[in-house]
Design an enzyme around this catalytic site. Sequence first.
Site, PDB file in Angstrom:
ATOM      1  N   ASP A 171       0.941  -1.413   0.246  1.00  0.00           N
ATOM      2  CA  ASP A 171       0.204  -0.211  -0.256  1.00  0.00           C
ATOM      3  C   ASP A 171       0.459   1.485   0.150  1.00  0.00           C
ATOM      4  OD1 ASP A 171       0.972   0.555   3.062  1.00  0.00           O
ATOM      5  OD2 ASP A 171      -1.277  -0.740   3.128  1.00  0.00           O
ATOM      6  N   LYS A 194      -4.000   0.352  -1.729  1.00  0.00           N
ATOM      7  CA  LYS A 194      -4.786  -0.308  -1.113  1.00  0.00           C
ATOM      8  C   LYS A 194      -6.121   0.848  -0.322  1.00  0.00           C
ATOM      9  CE  LYS A 194      -3.369  -2.892   1.969  1.00  0.00           C
ATOM     10  NZ  LYS A 194      -3.383  -4.243   2.859  1.00  0.00           N
ATOM     11  N   GLY A 228      -5.629 -12.123   2.735  1.00  0.00           N
ATOM     12  CA  GLY A 228      -6.482 -11.536   1.894  1.00  0.00           C
ATOM     13  C   GLY A 228      -5.696 -10.298   1.328  1.00  0.00           C
TER      14      GLY A 228
HETATM   15  C1  R5P Z   1      -1.239  -3.610   6.637  1.00  0.00           C
HETATM   16  O1  R5P Z   1      -1.502  -1.910   7.119  1.00  0.00           O
HETATM   17  C2  R5P Z   1      -0.313  -4.699   6.026  1.00  0.00           C
HETATM   18  O2  R5P Z   1       1.030  -4.200   6.030  1.00  0.00           O
HETATM   19  C3  R5P Z   1      -0.790  -6.282   5.689  1.00  0.00           C
HETATM   20  O3  R5P Z   1      -1.330  -6.053   5.142  1.00  0.00           O
HETATM   21  C4  R5P Z   1      -1.734  -6.250   5.979  1.00  0.00           C
HETATM   22  O4  R5P Z   1      -1.628  -6.499   7.658  1.00  0.00           O
HETATM   23  C5  R5P Z   1      -1.889  -8.047   6.050  1.00  0.00           C
HETATM   24  O5  R5P Z   1      -2.760  -8.365   6.679  1.00  0.00           O
HETATM   25  P1  R5P Z   1      -3.871  -9.764   5.518  1.00  0.00           P
HETATM   26  O6  R5P Z   1      -2.816 -10.515   5.482  1.00  0.00           O
HETATM   27  O7  R5P Z   1      -4.773 -10.115   6.952  1.00  0.00           O
HETATM   28  O8  R5P Z   1      -4.504  -9.289   4.899  1.00  0.00           O
END
Ligand code: R5P
Length: 314
Positions: A171, A194, A228
């Site tokens: 992101d 994102k 996700g």
């Molecule tokens: C979000 O801000 C983090 O950098 C990760 O992208 C996030 O924690 C990933 O979470 P998940 O695997 O549940 O999508």
Amino acid sequence: MPRDELKVFSGTTHPELAAEICSYLKRPLGKASAFKFSNDNIFITINENVRDADVFIVQTSCPPVNDGLMELLIFIDACRRASAGRITAVIPYYPYARSDKKDQPRVPITARLVSELLTVAGADRVITIDLHAPQIQGFFSIPLDHLTAKHIVAKYFKKKGTENKVVLAPDVGSAHFVEKLADLLDLPYAVVDKRRTGNEERAVARGIIGEVSGKDIIFFDDEISTAGSLQDVVRLLKEEDAGKIYASCTHPVLCGPAIDRIKKLPIEELVVTNSIPIPQKKRLSNLTVLSLGSLLAETIKRVHHGESISALFR
Ligand code: R5P
């Protein structure tokens, strides 16, 4: 000035990593025991003298998260009451790191609360790796050494070859974090657009900023939790006709549906560190685990001797 003696202890969350650290430092692991009474209360005993010693306690965050945190606080308290000279909490994956801001009415900032708990318990210093938000450092009034796994990840991918590859940030907020990895690999980078609304655990990936079509991708995130985000990213990459996909992260949280999701994804390899122990049942055939043992051990050695830590990342 170094304290009398360097001693490394392990909580119950990641004894393998503590053992690696001790092996690098050529020191025995400190003797301590942890157990729970039948009323669920945690009890720690330090089974050797720590008076005036420079004590390092290795404890990461993994399920059951609250038990691990409480155990660390009690461990610190036991060391303090045993007159340790200095106590450093070595926390590869910082608990509650994602609760780092009050971005809605009436919500906590638990990452800050954890910093206060550690300090009140008696920690003099903290060593941690790739905080979800580097600003968490500012929650501490005691010194915190914020390490990164990027150099370890970069070294691994460099060995595999960097031809026709692009590094991908999860992101916009992580672009700076990932830029360093791209620099180390001498590669361009792209960023996933994102967006998250409210306190939804899942943010939605809407597109990719940068050139990925026909390129092999090194996706790098601070953590992969439910996978996700990774699922969305892979879908976007396929829509953009990207080549092979290598997914990587520092902290393999891998909770809930993560493993089932990753199994179904067309990724070449999942490259993570051992900041969190990964049980055998989650060890997929395309999983590579890079060790943080020598980085943490070298950091501990330098803290003990009052030497530069930043020199490790030049
Ligand atoms: C979000 O801000 C983090 O950098 C990760 O992208 C996030 O924690 C990933 O979470 P998940 O695997 O549940 O999508």
